[in-house]
Scaffold this motif. Structure first.
Motif: not given
Length: 565
Positions: A353-367
């Motif tokens: 789960t940690i290593e699976r690509e998740n651009v949406e979560a990265v986008e949100k976390g960039c806040e």
């Protein structure tokens, strides 16, 4: 890749005298502690006073996660990378507390091919500075109780005493205790407690002092409580400050070690950034900026904790102005901030789960990253984002971070691979930092010292944390009135809060909004030169986890330390 400890032991260290020569010191400037570590005499500051200051770089991070962001790895690696591109760099970091080393965190000397050596010494007793701090602190505590027991000539109100004892172990059972039990020969019973040594005001004083006589004056100003008339009682009143200074006369000298690539590294003092101000000593930095073209120092936790205190406390007292700041982030940490997965205490999330690509979560976390960039820019300092690289990071995730960081005002966002490749893995980061540091300095403090205590609290809470406002519990109101009456309201603030959130509440991830900050108490570290409000449930003594890191530490059949990493 090989374990950190194996990499460290395979590295051929240089004699510390040779490392010292690379920055203009000779053996007469040192007090040797074996072949590979030394203390640097304070007279060096006079010797180097006419040299111009080099560039001053601070490394901080996003809000930490249990996964670790690699801030110390980046600090060490960046200094090595600067050397790789032909710049003369010096590293300055804190000494780890034995509490986290044997508790949650384990060793803190960096990792991979970005470490400080000798690694075991760095993580353990080093040259005994932390123990000296604890002894000086507890000597004052013993003076207080003896004074009250004997005749209390100073009229100390036992209920006003704020000076607790310290120990450099995470021991929650000592948070609240009763002393003086067992009859009149053992003192007068009273409630008190223990803090961890790195939360001691003595540690903060050692980190913020500018010399031996300044140290003596700061120790004298320590407030231990008040008398029955409401007046402050100091360490000088108890005639203890002189003895405390003597106990710290060697600890005040910065320690010199080396990185895995032989970059000179000052390791000195270790205040926590969630409880204290979270930065290495002013003395080490003042030496380093005279010895290198670039000094790379590190502030604990995120830009809302150690970096804010670096700007508004450390830089006020050192007179040094930062030229650039590096914010360390990872793809996986931003995924977590963005809700891609949870990390409940005692339960590691699934590796897949940690290593699976998740651009949406990265986008949100960039806040979260954007708020930390904003916090540095509030102080007028250029920002570079270091994306500490893991093999599972994808190009799309990295590009998302890069675009959001630059849009938020960062000068650049660069992948760093110093853990795997040493200095060579940070060349792009080093180039970006050099470029950012060339910009004219616009450094400024967040608040004027003339502002009231409440005004300063509210500026930090609303501008740095993003709170809607501040609420004061009755004890905090009482302390604010007391310290204003005593004339301590012109000191800077050292906010004691969780490092796990931009807010006071560790459960509020990413970039929380709509919250108010509760201030439950305000304490005075007059010797260190700040007041520290306690936010929410913030504690000054950590506890051990269910399985402490110390359970893995041992001696192998060859007598080597194992388990620190």
């Amino acid at each position: 890749m090989k374990p950190d400890i194996e990499i460290a032991r395979e590295t051929q260290m240089k004699p510390i005298v040779e490392v010292a020569r690379s920055i203009g010191l000779d053996e007469d400037d040192l007090e040797l502690y074996g072949k590979y570590k030394a203390k640097v005499l304070l007279e060096v500051l006079e010797k180097l006073k006419d040299r111009p200051n080099g560039k001053y770089i601070d490394v901080t991070a996003i809000t930490p996660t249990p996964l670790g962001e690699g801030k110390t790895v980046t600090t060490i690696g960046l200094s090595m990378a600067l050397n790789c591109i032909g710049k003369k760099a010096v590293t300055c970091i804190r000494q780890p507390s034995l509490g986290p080393v044997f508790g949650i965190k384990g060793g803190a000397a960096g990792g991979g091919y970005s470490q400080v050596l000798p690694m075991e010494d760095f993580n353990l007793h080093l040259t005994g500075d932390v123990h000296a701090v604890g002894l000086a602190h507890n000597l004052l505590a013993a003076f207080i109780d003896t004074h009250i027991m004997k005749d209390n000539a100073l009229g100390i109100d036992p209920l006003s005493i704020t000076w607790r004892r310290v120990v450099d172990v995470s021991d929650r059972a000592l948070r609240h205790i009763v002393t003086g039990l067992g009859g009149k020969e053992n003192g007068l019973p009273r409630e008190t407690g223990y803090d961890i040594t790195v939360a001691s005001e003595v540690m903060a004083i050692l980190a913020l002092t500018t010399g031996l006589f300044d140290l003596r004056q700061r120790l004298a100003r320590i407030i231990i409580g008040t008398n029955y008339n409401g007046g402050a009682v100091t360490a000088e009143d108890l005639k203890c400050a002189g003895s405390m200074t003597v106990l710290l006369k060697d600890a005040i000298k910065p320690n010199l070690l080396q990185t895995i690539e032989h970059t000179p590294c000052f390791v000195h003092t270790g205040p926590f950034a969630n409880i204290a101000h979270g930065n290495n000593s002013i003395l080490a930095d003042q030496m380093a900026v005279k010895m290198g073209e670039y000094t790379v120092t590190e502030s604990g936790f995120g830009a809302d904790c150690g970096a804010e205190k670096f700007f508004n406390i450390k830089c006020r007292y050192s007179g040094l102005k930062p030229d650039a700041v590096v914010i360390v982030a990872t793809v996986r940490a931003l995924k977590m901030h963005g809700g891609g997965f949870k990390f409940p205490p005692g339960h590691a999330p699934d590796k897949e789960t940690i290593e699976r690509e998740n651009v949406e979560a990265v986008e949100k976390g960039c806040e979260n990253l954007e708020k930390h960039i904003e916090n540095v820019l509030l102080h007028g300092v250029p920002v570079v984002v270091a994306i500490n690289h893991f093999d599972s990071d994808t190009d799309a995730e990295i590009e998302t971070i890069r675009k959001r960081a630059i849009a938020a005002g960062a000068e650049d966002a660069v992948v760093s691979q110093v853990w795997a490749k040493g200095g060579e893995g940070g060349v792009d980061l080093a180039k970006a930092v050099v470029k950012a540091a060339e910009k004219p300095s616009q450094f400024r403090f967040l608040y004027p010292l003339e502002a009231s205590i409440k005004e300063k609290i509210e500026i930090i809470a609303t501008k740095v944390y993003g709170a809607e406002g501040v609420d004061y519990l009755p004890l905090a109101e009482e302390k604010i009135q007391l310290y204003t009456r005593l004339g301590y309201d012109r000191l800077p603030l050292c906010m004691a809060k969780t490092h796990l959130s931009l807010s006071h509440d560790p459960r509020l991830m990413n970039r929380p909004t709509g919250f108010r900050v509760p201030i439950r108490d305000v304490r005075a570290s007059v010797g260190a030169g700040f007041l520290y409000p306690l936010l929410g449930e913030m504690r000054t003594m950590p506890g051990l986890p269910t399985v402490p890191a110390g359970t893995k530490v041992d001696i192998d059949e060859k007598g080597n330390v194992v388990g620190l990493f």
